[in-house]
Design an enzyme around this catalytic site. Structure first.
Site, PDB file in Angstrom:
ATOM      1  N   ARG A   1      -4.915   2.924  20.894  1.00  0.00           N
ATOM      2  CA  ARG A   1      -4.440   4.149  19.841  1.00  0.00           C
ATOM      3  C   ARG A   1      -3.383   4.509  20.256  1.00  0.00           C
ATOM      4  O   ARG A   1      -2.416   4.501  19.373  1.00  0.00           O
ATOM      5  CB  ARG A   1      -5.571   4.975  19.619  1.00  0.00           C
ATOM      6  CG  ARG A   1      -5.323   6.325  18.575  1.00  0.00           C
ATOM      7  CD  ARG A   1      -6.502   6.982  18.531  1.00  0.00           C
ATOM      8  NE  ARG A   1      -6.316   8.004  17.415  1.00  0.00           N
ATOM      9  CZ  ARG A   1      -6.911   7.545  15.949  1.00  0.00           C
ATOM     10  NH1 ARG A   1      -7.137   6.495  15.583  1.00  0.00           N
ATOM     11  NH2 ARG A   1      -6.437   8.459  15.010  1.00  0.00           N
TER      12      ARG A   1
ATOM     13  N   CYS B   1     -11.375   3.638  17.126  1.00  0.00           N
ATOM     14  CA  CYS B   1     -11.761   3.209  18.166  1.00  0.00           C
ATOM     15  C   CYS B   1     -10.356   3.945  19.223  1.00  0.00           C
ATOM     16  O   CYS B   1      -9.319   3.976  18.702  1.00  0.00           O
ATOM     17  CB  CYS B   1     -11.348   1.406  17.852  1.00  0.00           C
ATOM     18  SG  CYS B   1     -10.964   0.590  19.382  1.00  0.00           S
TER      19      CYS B   1
ATOM     20  N   CYS C   1     -12.948  -2.224  19.385  1.00  0.00           N
ATOM     21  CA  CYS C   1     -13.072  -2.855  20.676  1.00  0.00           C
ATOM     22  C   CYS C   1     -14.446  -3.277  21.037  1.00  0.00           C
ATOM     23  O   CYS C   1     -14.851  -4.021  21.751  1.00  0.00           O
ATOM     24  CB  CYS C   1     -12.200  -2.018  21.567  1.00  0.00           C
ATOM     25  SG  CYS C   1     -13.312  -0.515  22.237  1.00  0.00           S
TER      26      CYS C   1
ATOM     27  N   CYS D   1     -16.378   3.524  19.661  1.00  0.00           N
ATOM     28  CA  CYS D   1     -17.068   2.339  19.103  1.00  0.00           C
ATOM     29  C   CYS D   1     -18.606   2.134  19.289  1.00  0.00           C
ATOM     30  O   CYS D   1     -19.240   1.631  18.576  1.00  0.00           O
ATOM     31  CB  CYS D   1     -16.159   1.028  19.600  1.00  0.00           C
ATOM     32  SG  CYS D   1     -14.461   0.564  18.789  1.00  0.00           S
TER      33      CYS D   1
ATOM     34  N   CYS E   1       0.763  -1.112  -0.009  1.00  0.00           N
ATOM     35  CA  CYS E   1      -0.008   0.050  -0.096  1.00  0.00           C
ATOM     36  C   CYS E   1       0.784   1.347  -0.087  1.00  0.00           C
ATOM     37  O   CYS E   1       2.084   1.317   0.484  1.00  0.00           O
ATOM     38  CB  CYS E   1      -0.720  -0.059   1.257  1.00  0.00           C
ATOM     39  SG  CYS E   1      -2.188   1.533   1.451  1.00  0.00           S
ATOM     40  N   HIS E   2       0.304   2.533  -0.505  1.00  0.00           N
ATOM     41  CA  HIS E   2       1.063   3.561  -0.543  1.00  0.00           C
ATOM     42  C   HIS E   2       1.541   3.986   0.929  1.00  0.00           C
ATOM     43  O   HIS E   2       2.509   4.722   0.976  1.00  0.00           O
ATOM     44  CB  HIS E   2       0.180   4.816  -1.380  1.00  0.00           C
ATOM     45  CG  HIS E   2       0.948   6.029  -1.455  1.00  0.00           C
ATOM     46  ND1 HIS E   2       1.045   6.985  -0.508  1.00  0.00           N
ATOM     47  CD2 HIS E   2       1.555   6.284  -2.524  1.00  0.00           C
ATOM     48  CE1 HIS E   2       1.801   7.867  -1.015  1.00  0.00           C
ATOM     49  NE2 HIS E   2       2.154   7.554  -2.272  1.00  0.00           N
ATOM     50  N   THR E   3       0.705   3.760   1.802  1.00  0.00           N
ATOM     51  CA  THR E   3       0.868   4.080   3.436  1.00  0.00           C
ATOM     52  C   THR E   3       2.246   3.463   3.628  1.00  0.00           C
ATOM     53  O   THR E   3       2.870   4.154   4.440  1.00  0.00           O
ATOM     54  CB  THR E   3      -0.170   3.718   4.268  1.00  0.00           C
ATOM     55  OG1 THR E   3      -1.511   4.475   3.630  1.00  0.00           O
ATOM     56  CG2 THR E   3       0.246   4.287   5.576  1.00  0.00           C
TER      57      THR E   3
ATOM     58  N   CYS F   1      -7.336  -2.305   3.776  1.00  0.00           N
ATOM     59  CA  CYS F   1      -7.014  -0.788   3.592  1.00  0.00           C
ATOM     60  C   CYS F   1      -7.661  -0.240   2.407  1.00  0.00           C
ATOM     61  O   CYS F   1      -8.871   0.154   2.635  1.00  0.00           O
ATOM     62  CB  CYS F   1      -5.471  -0.791   3.881  1.00  0.00           C
ATOM     63  SG  CYS F   1      -4.954   1.076   3.668  1.00  0.00           S
TER      64      CYS F   1
ATOM     65  N   ARG G   1      -2.399  -2.901  -7.520  1.00  0.00           N
ATOM     66  CA  ARG G   1      -1.962  -3.379  -6.322  1.00  0.00           C
ATOM     67  C   ARG G   1      -0.914  -4.435  -6.950  1.00  0.00           C
ATOM     68  O   ARG G   1      -1.202  -5.657  -7.386  1.00  0.00           O
ATOM     69  CB  ARG G   1      -3.089  -3.852  -5.301  1.00  0.00           C
ATOM     70  CG  ARG G   1      -3.391  -3.516  -4.091  1.00  0.00           C
ATOM     71  CD  ARG G   1      -2.333  -2.686  -3.368  1.00  0.00           C
ATOM     72  NE  ARG G   1      -3.020  -1.916  -2.182  1.00  0.00           N
ATOM     73  CZ  ARG G   1      -3.187  -0.551  -2.160  1.00  0.00           C
ATOM     74  NH1 ARG G   1      -2.615   0.085  -3.230  1.00  0.00           N
ATOM     75  NH2 ARG G   1      -3.661  -0.195  -1.066  1.00  0.00           N
TER      76      ARG G   1
ATOM     77  N   CYS H   1     -15.522   1.034  23.813  1.00  0.00           N
ATOM     78  CA  CYS H   1     -14.824   2.762  24.022  1.00  0.00           C
ATOM     79  C   CYS H   1     -16.079   3.494  23.434  1.00  0.00           C
ATOM     80  O   CYS H   1     -17.112   3.173  22.577  1.00  0.00           O
ATOM     81  CB  CYS H   1     -13.761   2.805  23.263  1.00  0.00           C
ATOM     82  SG  CYS H   1     -13.682   3.105  21.613  1.00  0.00           S
TER      83      CYS H   1
ATOM     84  N   HIS I   1       0.649  -3.600   6.260  1.00  0.00           N
ATOM     85  CA  HIS I   1      -0.628  -3.411   7.026  1.00  0.00           C
ATOM     86  C   HIS I   1      -1.813  -4.052   6.229  1.00  0.00           C
ATOM     87  O   HIS I   1      -3.016  -4.283   7.123  1.00  0.00           O
ATOM     88  CB  HIS I   1      -0.950  -2.049   7.665  1.00  0.00           C
ATOM     89  CG  HIS I   1      -1.048  -1.072   6.360  1.00  0.00           C
ATOM     90  ND1 HIS I   1      -0.083  -0.889   5.604  1.00  0.00           N
ATOM     91  CD2 HIS I   1      -2.354  -0.564   6.049  1.00  0.00           C
ATOM     92  CE1 HIS I   1      -0.678   0.201   4.548  1.00  0.00           C
ATOM     93  NE2 HIS I   1      -2.161   0.181   5.066  1.00  0.00           N
ATOM     94  N   GLU I   2      -1.886  -4.336   5.033  1.00  0.00           N
ATOM     95  CA  GLU I   2      -3.007  -4.692   4.528  1.00  0.00           C
ATOM     96  C   GLU I   2      -2.800  -6.062   4.102  1.00  0.00           C
ATOM     97  O   GLU I   2      -2.657  -7.081   2.943  1.00  0.00           O
ATOM     98  CB  GLU I   2      -2.921  -3.983   3.010  1.00  0.00           C
ATOM     99  CG  GLU I   2      -4.188  -4.065   2.205  1.00  0.00           C
ATOM    100  CD  GLU I   2      -4.130  -3.110   1.126  1.00  0.00           C
ATOM    101  OE1 GLU I   2      -4.715  -2.038   1.018  1.00  0.00           O
ATOM    102  OE2 GLU I   2      -3.521  -3.605  -0.030  1.00  0.00           O
TER     103      GLU I   2
END
Length: 368
Positions: free
Chosen positions: A110, A106, A92, A98, A40-42, A169, A362, A95, A62-63
């Site tokens: 964090r 969430c 979660c 959520c 991913c670009h992130t 993502c 991708r 919270c 992360h993906e």
């Protein structure tokens, strides 16, 4: 256990695939064997050093999609053998955020997640006795990862991993920006700026919401063809005259909904100015560079236009990602069209090169 992972050692340098240590899952955590992971670009954004919150060393990625291998104490929401999608945006279900239908952000983990730690303030990744921080709470450029159970979405085992991972993502961000943040209404006119993974997800989302007209703007004719396949009714090659052209196409009014999915602040401004006077809503999903500022002429707001931000498309991941996967399996979303290159973990830097060259949508790492 020993695992192979792609480690960011220094900003601006290629990731280094190497053997590192992964500790056992602790309370509320889960050991996941990765089966696929989108590049991913992130990830590139952080690796480049442009992300003001970035740190090194860390294992990026992360993906991800994978299989639950082992549960830590008190983890009960998934079971060994389940197929899961990793969530950088956890849920979660307890919270104040959520419990609200107004946000998906969430609060449970964090702070620690943002600093590269799991909920107890430590890491499960290490090398030669020294900790390696986690990335976005996921670190999926690896054969295995340990994550909190609240950051895993259990999905249909029939979903192909190389497609399921995209819901972690980019694809969910685009779909959710339309369905959750903007809540596009049937019959609406929409403009999507950017035909990458997020933008194409937004195009598909507009189609699923019943939008009458979907205009997609991008610099690449090839990507615009993909947008048409996802439901765009009109396409434009972007440029300085984009706003004027959109106004011409909409009887001078602009669009009911616009979506920005490029991260370019100049394009963000075009998205604001392309929104309809009176009630136009511009949803910004792209991530701008460090220190960049979006300039908006106040009269655009005074005359009824609104601007909203959208993180992960407002998606409450444990609840909604499985629903999106089911829609894909039902044929509502052509996810296979987004998988442009299949690579191995050792080719992760090539995935970055393909992204920078805008070669495909991708690249997906597949694990043996």
């Amino acid at each position: 256990m020993k695992i192979r992972a792609a480690v960011l050692e220094e900003f601006g340098q290629p990731l280094e695939v190497q053997e590192i240590d992964l500790a056992e899952p602790k309370s509320g955590e889960v050991l996941v064997r990765l089966t696929a992971c989108g590049v991913c670009h992130t990830d590139l954004y952080t690796a480049s050093g442009a992300d003001p919150s970035g740190y090194a060393p860390t294992v990026l990625g992360h993906e991800g999609a994978g299989i639950v291998e082992k549960l830590g104490p008190d983890a009960t929401s998934v079971a060994p053998g389940d197929q899961v999608v990793t969530l950088f945006s956890p849920q979660c279900r307890e919270c104040i955020h959520c419990l609200s239908d107004r946000t998906n952000l969430c609060l449970a983990i964090r702070d620690m997640q943002g600093r590269g730690f799991l909920p107890d303030g430590t890491t499960r990744l290490g090398r030669d006795g020294e900790p390696i921080r986690h990335f976005m709470g996921t670190s999926t450029f690896a054969e295995y990862t340990v994550m909190p159970e609240i950051a895993l979405a259990k999905v249909n085992p029939e979903a192909p991993p190389e497609q399921a991972c995209l819901f972690a993502c980019g694809l969910s961000t685009g779909l959710g920006a339309v369905m959750n943040t903007a809540k596009v209404e049937a019959g609406a006119t929409c403009v999507v700026f950017g035909a990458g993974m997020v933008g194409l997800g937004a195009v598909a989302g507009c189609r699923l919401q019943g939008a009458q007209r979907i205009i997609c703007v991008d610099l690449s004719p090839g990507r615009l063809e993909l947008a048409t396949a996802q439901g765009a009714t009109d396409t434009l090659v972007g440029g300085p005259e984009t706003v004027e052209r959109i106004l011409e196409m909409t009887a001078g009014f602009g669009a009911d909904y616009t979506f920005e999915a490029t991260g370019n602040v100049n394009v963000m401004r075009q998205a604001v100015e392309s929104a309809r006077m009176g009630w136009g809503l511009c949803t910004v999903a792209g991530v701008a560079g460090k220190g960049e500022v979006l300039e908006v002429v106040p009269r655009y707001l005074i005359t009824g236009r609104r601007v909203a931000g959208s993180s992960f498309g407002g998606v409450k991941g444990r609840d909604q990602v499985p629903e999106y996967v089911e829609r894909a399996l039902a044929g509502d979303i052509d996810v296979g069209a987004f998988v442009s290159h299949r690579i191995t973990l050792d080719d992760v830097n090539r995935g970055f090169e393909l992204m920078e060259a805008q070669d495909g949508i991708r690249s997906v790492i597949e694990f043996a």
